[in-house]
Structures are given as C-alpha cells and as structure tokens.
Write a protein that holds these residues in place. Sequence first.
Motif: not given
Length: 419
Positions: A211-213, A306-311, A320-322, A327-330
């Motif tokens: 669903v996300l990737q 903080v390791n989070y692809p949405g940052l 991550a945007k590509k 960006f998920g919940g993890m």
Amino acid sequence: METRSATPSRVSLIFTRRARCAGEFLLSDQPSFQPSTKVIHSNRSYEKQSNSILFPIHQTATYIHESVGVTKGYGYSRGANPTVNALEQAISAIEGTAHALCFRSGMAAISTLCFALLKAGDHVILSEVIYGGTIRLFHQVIRNFGIEFDYVDTAKPEAVATAMKPNTKLIFVETPANPTMRLTDIAAIAEVAHKQPGVLLAVDNTFMTPVLQNCLDLGADISMLSTTKYIDGHNATIGGSLATHDEAITERLRLVRKTIGTIQPPFDSWLALQGIKTLPARLEVHCRNAGVIAEWLEAHPLVAKVNYPGLKSFSQHELAKKQQKAFGGMMSFELKATTEQALAFMNALKLCTCAESLGSVETLITNPATASHCDLSDETRDRLGISSGLIRLSVGLEDPKDLIADFEQAFAAIFGAKA
C-alpha cells in the motif's frame, strides 16, 4: 452476461443478479479499485451455502473426493486450504499479482524462498542492516547447505554491483531496514540484479506493505511480507507471504511449501483476513501519528537522533519521497544518555508497550540490541548503527497527544529537571 461500460468518474461494479448475491466481481473491474476497496472486495468470494458475509474458517485436514481422483481443487490442507486462499487473494490484490502465497511466519516465507530457489554453490547478497531472524537463518541454517552469502550496504548500488559473483542467484534486501530505517533504492538494485542473467531481487517489504511501497512495480522480482505485522495489525497471528509476477516461481514456491509444510494455518489466515480489510485506513493513521511523534522527538533536548524517512533531516529523505507513497509508522531514536538510562526510560513508559513486534494498533517499543538483533556482536551492531541504547518505535493508533504525554512522564521520571 450483460455489462455496461465504466466511466472515469464511476468505479463500475458490474455483475449479474446471481453474482451480486454471491459477492463476486468481474476481474476486469478490479484494477480500477483503490487500495481501500481492494482489501475489502477484490478477488472476494462468499461461502455459497449460507451467504455468510465473512469467509468461513475451513478448519480441516483433508477433503472429500467427488470420485476417485476428482476434487474441487483441494486435497490436503498442507497443500492448499480455502481460507488460506482467501487471504492470498486479498494480498495478491494489493501486490498487483495474479497469486500470492501465505506461510506460517515471515521466517517460514523466507526459508521456503531459499529452499525453492537456491542450491549448494549459489551465492546470495543480503542487506547488511536486516532483521535479526534473517541473519540467524543464514548463519545457522542456510550456510549448512553449501550456500554462500555476503552482507552488503545495499543503499549503495555500486557496492552491490561490486559484490556480484558469477554464482550470485539472489539479492535479498529489506527497506526500510530494521531497525535503522536505512533505505535501499529498489529500482537501482533491480537494474544491477538484472544485468546478470538468472539473478532475482527479493524485498522484505514488511515495514511499508504494498500500500505504501509496491516493490514489484519498482522492479523487484519477489515481495515478502511478515503478515504478522501491518497486514494483521492486531497482534493476533503469526504469518508471512510471498508474491511475484513470475508464474513459474509461484508454482515452485507452492510445491516447496507443500513439501516442507510451511503453509499458514486456516484460523490465522481467517484472522489476518479480517485485519487486512482495514489496512489502508490504519496505515493512514500510523503515518500521520508517526510524523507527529518523529518531529516532537527530534525537537526534544534529550534526543540525540531520530531515524525516520519522513523527516527532512533524514539522509535519504529524497529517496523515501521517490519510492514510498508515505513514510510509514516505524522509526528509531537515540537519547543523549547512557544505555542504562535509555533502558530505564523504556521501562518508565506506561502507555507505550515494550514488546517484540510492530505494525499493530498499539504503540510498541523495543531495544533491538537485546531483542531482534541480540545475536550480533557488540562490534557489529555498533558498526551498523544499532547501539545498545537504540530504541525502535512502532507508532500505533493512539492519539499522539497521549503518546507524547507518556514520553514526557518517562523523561521526567528518569532525567528529572533535565527533561
């Protein structure tokens, strides 16, 4: 069968009166469905005797033959089961494949993949940051069959190209990686893999789900999911799945699954089948909540990283945007603290649950060094960025305000005035 053509503004639900009672859709209609519709309706079939809205649990070991050698497609539940098949149809709908296969666990799926596609003398490339169970499988089991493997930083396509050997048969990556969230450019690695005939790219897509990737759309040959996590979403089952567009690979996996007995049990499949219906809706909240928590943690004076692809600060944010729809919940993070203080902080949390899993409605927190990656040496963990104090967070569906309040009280309990 009488049909009417669909218009761009209308999702056509075209079926006869008989099919409408049975809840069956034309296959030609399903590609137009959005993910939230697919997980509920695509490839859906009802039990015909009573028209129960929920597909029943076929808790049976064997099936009656209509006559000698004639069945309805099911002979023994080690090979196939109608309830398991119903879950497989739902997963194949979001994977975009004709079929998917379900297994007793995510590790059973990976094991079956290896037994089906590899033989003595073959070589495998693995992401260097990967789930600890996968590492254990290759070190403690797969290597005993004469199969070679190397860990490579798959975030660098050139490193993967350099690691390729004439006997390389499989590249297995996990992206985002557990627990550092390091990303692999799936399209780039697929290009590297497919330059050499016979090399397949498999992706552990558990953190994102299709669903996300959609890793198959990005060029991967095989998608693997631990359905225990977001697919189920309620900590109720253990399971795994494999999906591919290659029918020959699917049939090989099906044969090996039947032979070694790694098919998912029907009751677990039935529970996961209920969970998957809310997957897109849950993921939307997981992603939104995780974004709020990641930004709050990043701004906290006691949080080092903080390791989070949405940052925007995440080093692979553009990738991550590509390749991700969200960006998920993890995420994972480190405190400006000793290991003892970090673990004490985790123990002080009251709303966040300390448990070894992810992707559920509850927020779960764990320390990879003592849980998922405990088999690695301290030196290896440090090299990969998995410090003794690293905290992995699976953000659930609770209100972010309540989660932040829980973090604040834990900070105050451990760090006092500094918090």
